[in-house]
Structure formats: structure tokens, C-alpha cells
Design a protein around this motif. Structure first.
Motif, PDB file in Angstrom:
ATOM      1  N   ILE A 193       0.837  -1.209   0.000  1.00 48.67           N
ATOM      2  CA  ILE A 193       0.000   0.000   0.000  1.00 48.67           C
ATOM      3  C   ILE A 193       0.864   1.248   0.000  1.00 48.67           C
ATOM      4  N   LEU A 194       1.915   1.266   0.839  1.00 43.51           N
ATOM      5  CA  LEU A 194       2.792   2.434   0.912  1.00 43.51           C
ATOM      6  C   LEU A 194       3.527   2.652  -0.404  1.00 43.51           C
ATOM      7  N   ALA A 195       3.945   1.568  -1.039  1.00 42.59           N
ATOM      8  CA  ALA A 195       4.631   1.702  -2.328  1.00 42.59           C
ATOM      9  C   ALA A 195       3.695   2.295  -3.380  1.00 42.59           C
ATOM     10  N   GLU A 196       2.449   1.843  -3.400  1.00 37.77           N
ATOM     11  CA  GLU A 196       1.475   2.389  -4.343  1.00 37.77           C
ATOM     12  C   GLU A 196       1.226   3.867  -4.069  1.00 37.77           C
ATOM     13  N   ARG A 197       1.155   4.211  -2.779  1.00 38.01           N
ATOM     14  CA  ARG A 197       0.898   5.604  -2.413  1.00 38.01           C
ATOM     15  C   ARG A 197       2.072   6.500  -2.802  1.00 38.01           C
ATOM     16  N   GLU A 198       3.290   6.011  -2.583  1.00 40.80           N
ATOM     17  CA  GLU A 198       4.461   6.789  -2.978  1.00 40.80           C
ATOM     18  C   GLU A 198       4.489   6.980  -4.493  1.00 40.80           C
ATOM     19  N   LEU A 252       1.925   7.114  -6.431  1.00 42.92           N
ATOM     20  CA  LEU A 252       0.895   8.097  -6.740  1.00 42.92           C
ATOM     21  C   LEU A 252       1.382   9.503  -6.424  1.00 42.92           C
ATOM     22  N   ILE A 253       1.978   9.688  -5.253  1.00 41.54           N
ATOM     23  CA  ILE A 253       2.427  11.011  -4.823  1.00 41.54           C
ATOM     24  C   ILE A 253       3.415  11.606  -5.827  1.00 41.54           C
ATOM     25  N   HIS A 254       4.314  10.763  -6.333  1.00 41.43           N
ATOM     26  CA  HIS A 254       5.372  11.248  -7.225  1.00 41.43           C
ATOM     27  C   HIS A 254       5.043  11.010  -8.697  1.00 41.43           C
ATOM     28  N   GLY A 255       3.781  10.719  -8.982  1.00 37.86           N
ATOM     29  CA  GLY A 255       3.389  10.434 -10.354  1.00 37.86           C
ATOM     30  C   GLY A 255       3.242  11.687 -11.200  1.00 37.86           C
ATOM     31  N   GLU A 299     -11.629  10.708  -0.965  1.00 39.05           N
ATOM     32  CA  GLU A 299     -11.067   9.358  -0.890  1.00 39.05           C
ATOM     33  C   GLU A 299     -10.424   8.944  -2.206  1.00 39.05           C
ATOM     34  N   GLU A 300     -10.950   9.437  -3.312  1.00 34.11           N
ATOM     35  CA  GLU A 300     -10.408   9.078  -4.618  1.00 34.11           C
ATOM     36  C   GLU A 300      -9.255   9.995  -5.034  1.00 34.11           C
ATOM     37  N   GLN A 301      -9.241  11.222  -4.541  1.00 36.88           N
ATOM     38  CA  GLN A 301      -8.298  12.220  -5.040  1.00 36.88           C
ATOM     39  C   GLN A 301      -7.164  12.530  -4.067  1.00 36.88           C
ATOM     40  N   ARG A 302      -7.186  11.930  -2.881  1.00 35.52           N
ATOM     41  CA  ARG A 302      -6.128  12.177  -1.902  1.00 35.52           C
ATOM     42  C   ARG A 302      -4.765  11.813  -2.501  1.00 35.52           C
ATOM     43  N   TYR A 303      -3.800  12.698  -2.338  1.00 32.62           N
ATOM     44  CA  TYR A 303      -2.413  12.555  -2.808  1.00 32.62           C
ATOM     45  C   TYR A 303      -2.258  12.785  -4.313  1.00 32.62           C
ATOM     46  N   ARG A 304      -3.305  13.148  -5.022  1.00 38.18           N
ATOM     47  CA  ARG A 304      -3.184  13.365  -6.463  1.00 38.18           C
ATOM     48  C   ARG A 304      -2.141  14.459  -6.734  1.00 38.18           C
ATOM     49  N   PRO A 305      -1.141  14.183  -7.586  1.00 30.53           N
ATOM     50  CA  PRO A 305      -0.145  15.210  -7.898  1.00 30.53           C
ATOM     51  C   PRO A 305      -0.716  16.242  -8.868  1.00 30.53           C
ATOM     52  N   VAL A 306      -0.364  17.509  -8.650  1.00 25.67           N
ATOM     53  CA  VAL A 306      -0.855  18.594  -9.495  1.00 25.67           C
ATOM     54  C   VAL A 306       0.266  19.601  -9.723  1.00 25.67           C
ATOM     55  N   GLU A 307       0.140  20.330 -10.804  1.00 24.85           N
ATOM     56  CA  GLU A 307       0.986  21.488 -11.081  1.00 24.85           C
ATOM     57  C   GLU A 307       0.069  22.675 -11.332  1.00 24.85           C
ATOM     58  N   LEU A 308       0.361  23.781 -10.669  1.00 24.77           N
ATOM     59  CA  LEU A 308      -0.498  24.952 -10.747  1.00 24.77           C
ATOM     60  C   LEU A 308       0.301  26.161 -11.201  1.00 24.77           C
ATOM     61  N   SER A 309      -0.349  26.982 -11.985  1.00 26.99           N
ATOM     62  CA  SER A 309       0.204  28.275 -12.349  1.00 26.99           C
ATOM     63  C   SER A 309      -0.826  29.318 -11.977  1.00 26.99           C
ATOM     64  N   GLY A 310      -0.370  30.366 -11.291  1.00 20.24           N
ATOM     65  CA  GLY A 310      -1.317  31.382 -10.855  1.00 20.24           C
ATOM     66  C   GLY A 310      -0.692  32.380  -9.922  1.00 20.24           C
ATOM     67  N   GLY A 358       2.686  20.143  -6.296  1.00 20.29           N
ATOM     68  CA  GLY A 358       2.265  19.615  -5.002  1.00 20.29           C
ATOM     69  C   GLY A 358       1.258  18.489  -5.142  1.00 20.29           C
ATOM     70  N   ASN A 359       0.560  18.241  -4.048  1.00 24.26           N
ATOM     71  CA  ASN A 359      -0.411  17.140  -3.999  1.00 24.26           C
ATOM     72  C   ASN A 359      -1.670  17.579  -3.286  1.00 24.26           C
ATOM     73  N   LEU A 360      -2.806  17.113  -3.794  1.00 19.22           N
ATOM     74  CA  LEU A 360      -4.056  17.310  -3.065  1.00 19.22           C
ATOM     75  C   LEU A 360      -4.016  16.510  -1.777  1.00 19.22           C
ATOM     76  N   HIS A 361      -4.608  17.071  -0.729  1.00 19.15           N
ATOM     77  CA  HIS A 361      -4.605  16.348   0.549  1.00 19.15           C
ATOM     78  C   HIS A 361      -5.813  16.766   1.370  1.00 19.15           C
ATOM     79  N   TRP A 362      -6.298  15.810   2.143  1.00 16.99           N
ATOM     80  CA  TRP A 362      -7.363  16.048   3.114  1.00 16.99           C
ATOM     81  C   TRP A 362      -6.860  15.508   4.446  1.00 16.99           C
ATOM     82  N   PRO A 363      -6.047  16.276   5.155  1.00 13.97           N
ATOM     83  CA  PRO A 363      -5.434  15.766   6.395  1.00 13.97           C
ATOM     84  C   PRO A 363      -6.465  15.525   7.486  1.00 13.97           C
ATOM     85  N   ASP A 364      -6.220  14.482   8.261  1.00 12.40           N
ATOM     86  CA  ASP A 364      -7.088  14.133   9.384  1.00 12.40           C
ATOM     87  C   ASP A 364      -6.289  14.354  10.666  1.00 12.40           C
ATOM     88  N   GLU A 365      -6.312  15.572  11.171  1.00  9.20           N
ATOM     89  CA  GLU A 365      -5.431  15.968  12.274  1.00  9.20           C
ATOM     90  C   GLU A 365      -6.175  16.273  13.566  1.00  9.20           C
TER      91      GLU A 365
END
Length: 225
Positions: free
Chosen positions: A35-40, A42-45, A57-68, A127-134
Motif C-alpha cells: 500500500i505504501l509503495a502504491e501511495r508513494e 501516486l504522490i510522485h506520479g 477518498e479518490e483524489q487524496r495525494y493526487r499530484p498537481v501542477e499549478l500556475s497562478g 504539489g499534492n491534493l490532501h485532506w489531512p485528518d489531524e
């Protein structure tokens, strides 16, 4: 000999149960590492577009590039880092080139920088999309008026800054702000203690067998004397 049968069976059954628990932890270790390997991966994809419909749940850790543009105004989340001490995660509003407004976690700044205004203006973000549970039962309520937050509560933060409830945790921001160190999303905070648990169960099985053997030996030597 039959008088030792019951304690011997008790010892063997107990050890078998402990070995079974250890074996299960070894299996869980393999699953967690997968699971951790798959997540890594995804994070660096490869970067993906920002979602129009939010599904955490579907988009957590999705990598993105933004200009703005990083807009003025920043929320400060009180945190502490090992060997560094207290500081803040700086969360600013970010407007993309196509006009979307979202939350940008820019990273960590020491507590002494609280009164420094973070840089705003045009920026490129990886960066990456995230929904932290803190938040848990012991987490204090956010001091919104004093701009001291104790968790990255996306809903209230989005409401405070007038953005979508969408958080991007920056891996890299260009140009960089020298006072803020990006703390990118990774898997280091995901617990993976299964190896330790397996070692504990296997060790207990050895101790259990040793105690059983010792008890039988003591009973045997006592009867002989």
C-alpha cells in the motif's frame, strides 16, 4: 509421563497461537508495504488536472501542477517539528490562471516568523491534493480571531479565505519564499509497525515454550527428589 501431557499441550497450543499472531503480522507487513509503495508512486506520479468535483477518498495525494497567484492573507497552523521546535504551517489562498481559488499549504515557518508577511504574487506550484485528518478529542478549537489554528480544517479554512474546500500541499513553489520550508506530502506519518508486532509475538512464543519447558523440568526434578 501422562501427568505432563496437559501442561505440554497448554504450552504448545499457547505457542502456536502466538506464532499464528506473528505470522499474521508478517502478512500485514507485506500488505502495508504494498500500500505504501502504491501511495508513494501516486504522490510522485505525473501531474493531473484539478478535479471539478471533489471526492477526497479518490483524489487524496493526487499530484498537481499549478500556475497562478498566491494572494495576500495567510492562516497559521501551530505545529512542532522534532529537533526544530514550534512553528506554523502557512496556508494561503491561491488563484489559478483559470480563476479557481483554493488553499495552498506552503510549508513550515518558525514561530519567530509569525509577524512576517509571507510573499504573495505570481507563482508556479508543484504539489499534492490532501485532506489531512489531524483533529481528535484533545485538539483545541481554532482561534480564528487570533489566526492560530490547531489543525488543517479544510472547510473552515476555505470559508475564512473564500476559497474552494480544496487543499494543495506544496512540494515546490517558484519563486520560493526563503522564510517558508515546504513540507510535502509523503508516507512517513503512516504507521507501519507490523514488523515490531511480529517480533513481539514470536518472542513471546519462545518465552512461552521456555517457561513451559522449565515448569515441566521443575516438576520432574521435584518429584525425583
Amino acid at each position: 509421563m501422562t501427568r505432563y501431557l496437559a501442561p505440554l499441550l497448554f504450552g504448545l497450543i499457547g505457542a502456536a497461537i502466538l506464532v499464528g499472531l506473528g505470522t499474521w503480522q508478517v502478512q500485514r507487513l507485506g500488505e502495508k508495504e504494498g500500500i505504501l509503495a502504491e501511495r508513494e508512486a501516486l504522490i510522485h506520479g505525473a501531474p493531473q488536472p484539478l478535479p471539478r468535483t471533489i471526492a477526497p477518498e479518490e483524489q487524496r495525494y493526487r499530484p498537481v501542477e499549478l500556475s497562478g497567484e498566491i494572494l495576500p492573507g495567510a492562516l497559521r497552523v501551530l505545529v512542532s517539528r522534532k529537533q526544530i521546535g514550534p512553528g506554523y504551517l502557512v496556508v494561503s489562498p491561491f488563484r489559478t490562471d483559470d480563476g479557481r481559488l483554493l488553499l495552498l499549504d506552503r510549508g513550515f515557518t518558525p514561530v519567530d516568523n509569525r509577524d512576517l508577511a509571507p510573499r504573495s504574487g505570481p507563482a508556479q506550484v508543484t504539489g499534492n491534493l490532501h485532506w489531512p485528518d489531524e483533529r481528535n478529542a484533545s485538539t483545541p478549537q481554532n482561534d480564528i480571531a487570533g489566526n492560530t489554528w490547531f489543525a488543517r480544517d479544510i472547510g473552515p479554512m476555505a470559508e475564512e479565505l473564500g476559497t474552494e474546500p480544496l487543499l494543495v500541499v506544496a512540494r515546490k513553489i517558484t519563486p520560493a519564499d526563503a522564510a517558508i520550508e515546504p513540507l510535502p506530502v509523503d508516507t512517513s506519518n503512516i504507521p507501519n509497525d507490523h514488523l515490531q508486532y511480529a517480533i513481539t509475538w514470536f518472542s513471546l512464543a519462545v518465552v512461552w515454550l521456555g517457561m513451559t519447558a522449565y515448569w515441566i523440568w521443575r516438576r520432574a526434578t521435584t518429584r525425583e527428589t
